[in-house]
Scaffold this motif. Structure first.
Motif, PDB file in Angstrom:
ATOM      1  N   VAL A  18       0.820  -0.841  -0.203  1.00  0.00           N
ATOM      2  CA  VAL A  18       0.356   0.245   0.142  1.00  0.00           C
ATOM      3  C   VAL A  18       0.460   1.132  -0.456  1.00  0.00           C
ATOM      4  N   ILE A  72      -4.249  -4.421  -3.359  1.00  0.00           N
ATOM      5  CA  ILE A  72      -4.258  -2.882  -1.805  1.00  0.00           C
ATOM      6  C   ILE A  72      -5.056  -3.387  -1.160  1.00  0.00           C
ATOM      7  N   GLY A  84      -3.769  -3.470   2.674  1.00  0.00           N
ATOM      8  CA  GLY A  84      -4.343  -2.946   3.082  1.00  0.00           C
ATOM      9  C   GLY A  84      -4.125  -3.719   4.796  1.00  0.00           C
ATOM     10  N   ALA A 121      -3.420   4.111   0.151  1.00  0.00           N
ATOM     11  CA  ALA A 121      -2.171   2.998  -1.131  1.00  0.00           C
ATOM     12  C   ALA A 121      -1.614   4.986  -1.396  1.00  0.00           C
TER      13      ALA A 121
END
Length: 443
Positions: free
Chosen positions: A58, A82, A86, A174
């Protein structure tokens, strides 16, 4: 060797490291498929690898423009990386275990505890459910708020996809965007749009506060005194790290802008270096003083157990509080009517020194390899190490070795210093004795 190659012998910290490595390997392969690029030729290994590391960690640094170079499939792969990066690979693996109806074993619970920075092992499943509901709920709200703007500019089908992509990218800190070169890149085309600015900032802050912080806020509401010490520190540091840099940028870097635009731009650029990577102003236009402010913010990062990287707000607070106590000739470090544990202070110092060595060493190396000014290198290396993604346009111009250095920094910044340390010393035998103590003079 047997322990390293056999997953059932891995410690929770080794499991976290290996899960990210596995995600990076899978993402690299997917982005090398011809269907992943707009031209249909497939990405070269280094391009696919760098993009995968940046997405799964990210960060947001890119060697190719995300909105132009990658196809819809490639962008979907990046969004998937992502989201998984995350939340954490371990979090998603345990989620799948729960969804299949299988029991979560002690090893999975312990790994989850370390991955999410949960203070106790009990209640992991309940916390996980809260995290998933909170994450997808906030991302959905963010996407709905962004849809009117993007649907107006790109049509319904593309506008919905743009809204979802940018909402997830913002919450996961990100910084990837699909706007191509419109307006100068990133979110510069929407610098004066209050809805886009406020929504993206809210998503960034929400993701950077940390899931355990939100769980504490959920339980205790607005009762500040009832919060855990960590929550109080995180909220205090987050407020300071937004207000102070915003004021500096407002008066020093953006003095020529109209007042309303100036407020939005200064607030946005104070929030986004905390590992998000979006920008509404041209980073290259900032003075060296402005770039140094960004470097400090990028290295500080977000909070423990969040989607953000960096040395973390709690680490910065601990270092500052320790220095303040030392200046006042006090042995104990006290804050909010509590005393910080000595091991917390030791860990904070260790993390800071590790980040400082990696930051300075990689900056020097890239300066030598690519003959780039020091301050410019500092922006790129701090952006990678803090998993931020802000760039002054150097990343795609760097040589292969320098790009691999940035990949290493992004991986270290996302996994975390303590996780890396414990992963390397998971099976170390405890010391059987202590050496004699002797004082030395320092200072």
């Amino acid at each position: 060797m047997h322990n390293i190659l056999t997953p059932r012998f891995w410690s929770p910290f080794q499991m976290i490291v290996m899960s990210f490595l596995g995600l990076i390997a899978a993402g690299t392969i997917l982005l090398m498929i011809p269907a992943a690029t707009a031209e249909g030729k497939g990405a070269p290994f280094l391009t696919a690898f760098f993009t995968t590391v940046s997405a799964s960690c990210v960060t947001g640094l890119t060697v190719e423009n995300t909105g132009i170079y990658w196809s819809g499939f490639g962008q979907a792969v990046i969004l998937f990386l992502i989201q998984i990066g995350g939340l954490g690979v371990v979090t998603m693996a345990v989620t799948l275990t729960m969804a299949s109806g299988r029991r979560i074993d002690l090893m999975q619970r312990s790994t989850m505890q370390e991955a999410l920075a949960v203070p106790q092992l009990g209640g992991i499943v309940r916390i996980l459910r809260f995290i998933l509901k909170f994450t997808f709920g906030i991302e959905a709200i963010g996407a709905l708020l962004l849809m009117p703007v993007f649907c107006r500019d790109y049509g319904w089908s593309q506008g919905v996809w743009m809204a979802v992509f940018h909402a997830v990218s913002a919450f996961c800190n990100a910084g990837f965007d699909l706007l191509g070169t419109r307006g100068g890149g990133s979110l510069m085309a929407y610098a004066g749009d209050p809805l886009v600015n406020l929504t993206i900032m809210a998503l960034i802050v929400a993701g950077g506060l940390g899931f355990i912080t939100w769980a504490d806020l959920h339980v205790n509401g607005w009762r500040f005194r009832a919060y855990r010490l960590q929550t109080k520190i995180i909220l205090t540091m987050t407020g300071l790290l937004i207000v102070v840099p915003a004021a500096i940028l407002f008066f020093q870097e953006l003095s020529g802008e109209p007042f309303g635009l100036r407020v939005l731009e200064s607030l946005f650029q104070a929030v986004t270096p905390r590992t998000a990577g979006f920008n509404t102003i041209d980073i290259e236009s900032l003075s060296e003083e402005g770039r140094i402010i960004l470097v400090v913010l990028m290295l500080t990062g977000g909070s423990p157990g969040s989607t953000a990287g960096g040395i973390k707000t709690t680490t910065a607070f601990t270092l500052a509080a320790t220095a303040a106590a030392s200046l006042r000739m006090r042995a104990d470090v006290e804050c909010f009517s509590r005393r910080l544990a000595p091991e917390t202070r030791q860990q904070a110092l260790t993390i800071f020194l590790l980040y400082l060595m990696l930051f300075s060493g990689s900056t020097y190396l890239i300066c030598v390899l690519d003959s780039i000014p020091v301050v410019d290198c500092m922006v790129e290396t701090s952006s990678a190490l803090g998993t931020v993604g802000l760039s002054i346009g150097l990343t795609e111009k760097l040589g292969s070795i320098s790009q691999l250095v940035l990949c290493g920094l992004m991986f270290f910044g996302r996994v975390g210093a303590l996780t890396m340390i414990y992963a390397m010393h998971a099976r170390r035998r405890p010391s059987l004795g202590r050496m004699p103590e002797e004082k030395i003079t320092v200072g």
